[in-house]
Design an enzyme around this catalytic site. Structure first.
Site, PDB file in Angstrom:
ATOM      1  N   GLY A   1      39.787 -42.609  36.524  1.00 10.48           N
ATOM      2  CA  GLY A   1      38.870 -41.842  35.690  1.00 10.48           C
ATOM      3  C   GLY A   1      39.142 -42.118  34.230  1.00 10.48           C
ATOM      4  O   GLY A   1      39.989 -42.941  33.873  1.00 10.48           O
TER       5      GLY A   1
ATOM      6  N   ASP B   1      31.836 -28.417  35.552  1.00 10.82           N
ATOM      7  CA  ASP B   1      31.376 -29.691  36.116  1.00 10.82           C
ATOM      8  C   ASP B   1      31.178 -29.596  37.627  1.00 10.82           C
ATOM      9  O   ASP B   1      31.620 -30.469  38.385  1.00 10.82           O
ATOM     10  CB  ASP B   1      32.362 -30.814  35.780  1.00 10.82           C
ATOM     11  CG  ASP B   1      31.701 -32.192  35.833  1.00 10.82           C
ATOM     12  OD1 ASP B   1      30.451 -32.261  35.809  1.00 10.82           O
ATOM     13  OD2 ASP B   1      32.423 -33.205  35.889  1.00 10.82           O
TER      14      ASP B   1
ATOM     15  N   GLY C   1      41.401 -43.757  43.032  1.00 11.74           N
ATOM     16  CA  GLY C   1      40.339 -43.869  42.037  1.00 11.74           C
ATOM     17  C   GLY C   1      40.871 -43.795  40.624  1.00 11.74           C
ATOM     18  O   GLY C   1      42.025 -43.411  40.388  1.00 11.74           O
TER      19      GLY C   1
ATOM     20  N   VAL D   1      44.260 -41.638  40.267  1.00  6.06           N
ATOM     21  CA  VAL D   1      44.716 -40.823  41.388  1.00  6.06           C
ATOM     22  C   VAL D   1      45.218 -41.742  42.490  1.00  6.06           C
ATOM     23  O   VAL D   1      44.549 -42.704  42.873  1.00  6.06           O
ATOM     24  CB  VAL D   1      43.591 -39.923  41.937  1.00  6.06           C
ATOM     25  CG1 VAL D   1      44.055 -39.197  43.190  1.00  6.06           C
ATOM     26  CG2 VAL D   1      43.166 -38.913  40.896  1.00  6.06           C
TER      27      VAL D   1
ATOM     28  N   LYS E   1      47.695 -37.280  40.611  1.00  3.74           N
ATOM     29  CA  LYS E   1      46.833 -37.586  39.472  1.00  3.74           C
ATOM     30  C   LYS E   1      47.738 -37.879  38.289  1.00  3.74           C
ATOM     31  O   LYS E   1      48.560 -37.043  37.907  1.00  3.74           O
ATOM     32  CB  LYS E   1      45.914 -36.396  39.183  1.00  3.74           C
ATOM     33  CG  LYS E   1      44.706 -36.742  38.320  1.00  3.74           C
ATOM     34  CD  LYS E   1      43.721 -35.586  38.305  1.00  3.74           C
ATOM     35  CE  LYS E   1      42.441 -35.955  37.584  1.00  3.74           C
ATOM     36  NZ  LYS E   1      41.460 -34.841  37.612  1.00  3.74           N
TER      37      LYS E   1
END
Length: 335
Positions: free
Chosen positions: A74, A189, A72, A79, A95
């Site tokens: 961000g 979060d 993914g 990552v 990451k």
């Protein structure tokens, strides 16, 4: 930041309107005694067994890791699934961000590396490496949680989870929250997308999963220079932000408890918190959550214990909201 199976949220939602909640298995079998369960959890490998310098000891040559599948992207990095070039460590999540844009990721690493709890995603270390096109990359080496997220579980189940399952997941998250709060860390979060699932033996968890808290990209340490007096920090995913956080920018442990309450509500109802209002702009979220007397809708058909538990989390008054420690002793989550 964003999350997928490991540490990236699906959407960079910080101070932006939240996209529609992505639809997010019923598993049942046996319970096990608490002592046996805790013994099993503590068998997680320790990050101190791993060093991340290159062969020359400088940490600035080629990476010690082979990246394969992109898991993914961000706002602050990507990552990848990765394997060590030199050690039999199993799969990890890498990451990564360009060094010149890695300050947020470095802050996350600074907070994560010292943490060792079965309920917090494990960070095994960091490295600075020269990678493709001769760019310098900062890599954070993380535990790979292959069971997806609580959000995925809700989607796969086409709605709410069984209350017995929600209790187990909630107990895990509370254990993680009390651990970081005891260390003066506010996650900032908490939401279903950031609660990662690791498959485990049903003898230890009848759900088949252990829940860990991931994505510390927005986390803050109380007492730090950045934290200051706690004010001026409107951070998180708007839909899950506590009234005083979104209204006044005040970060404290109670912000995590409120967001946790919203998350448990979604597990029990199968519906997005504040979903009846659709997708709002940031200012509208501020007015709704921060400056009105509105509350997330809680279905009356939930059990008495569940309703009382949610009321302790979703208390607008910051001084009346229960702490993560108090919530761990609530009948809803007791074994």
């Amino acid at each position: 930041m964003a999350i997928i199976t490991l540490m990236v949220r699906r959407n960079p939602n910080l101070m932006k309107k939240t996209k529609k909640k992505q639809k997010y298995s019923n598993i049942s079998v046996i319970e096990m005694t608490k002592s046996c369960f805790e013994t099993a959890l503590l068998k997680k490998p320790s990050p101190k067994n791993l060093t991340l310098e290159d062969d020359n000891g400088g940490g600035t040559n080629s990476s010690s890791w082979v990246k394969s599948i992109l898991l993914g992207r961000g706002a602050y990095g990507s990552v990848y699934l990765g394997r060590s070039k030199t050690r039999q460590t199993g799969e990890r999540a890498i990451k990564t961000a360009e060094l010149s844009h890695a300050s947020s990721l470095m802050d996350e690493g600074r907070i994560l590396i010292p943490l060792q709890s079965p309920f917090i995603v494990r960070c095994y270390g960091e490295e600075i490496a020269r990678e493709e096109r001769n760019s310098m990359q900062y890599n954070l080496i993380l535990e790979y949680c292959s069971g997806k997220t609580i959000a995925d579980l809700i989607e796969d189940n086409h709605g709410e989870l069984l209350e017995s399952e929600a209790k187990v997941f909630a107990r895990d998250v509370l254990s993680g929250l009390t651990y970081i709060h005891d260390r003066n860390i506010v996650h900032c979060d908490i939401k279903p997308d950031n609660l990662l699932l690791s498959p485990t033996d049903v003898r230890f968890r009848f759900t088949g999963y252990l829940t860990t808290i991931g994505d510390f990209g927005l986390a803050m340490e109380k007492g730090s220079l950045e934290y200051g007096d706690g004010y001026g920090h409107k951070r998180g995913t708007t839909r899950y932000m506590a009234p005083k956080l979104i209204g006044d920018g005040f970060v404290d442990f109670g912000a995590d408890v409120w967001a946790f309450g919203c998350t448990v509500l979604e597990m029990l109802s199968g519906k997005t918190v504040w979903g009846e209002y659709g997708d709002l702009g940031f200012d509208d979220w501020v007015n709704l959550i921060g400056h009105s007397d509105r509350m997330p809708h809680v279905s009356a058909w939930l059990s008495e214990d569940a309703l009382d538990f949610l009321s302790r989390c979703l208390e607008r008054g910051i001084d009346k909201r229960w702490s993560s420690h108090s919530l761990k002793n609530h009948p809803f989550v007791l074994l």
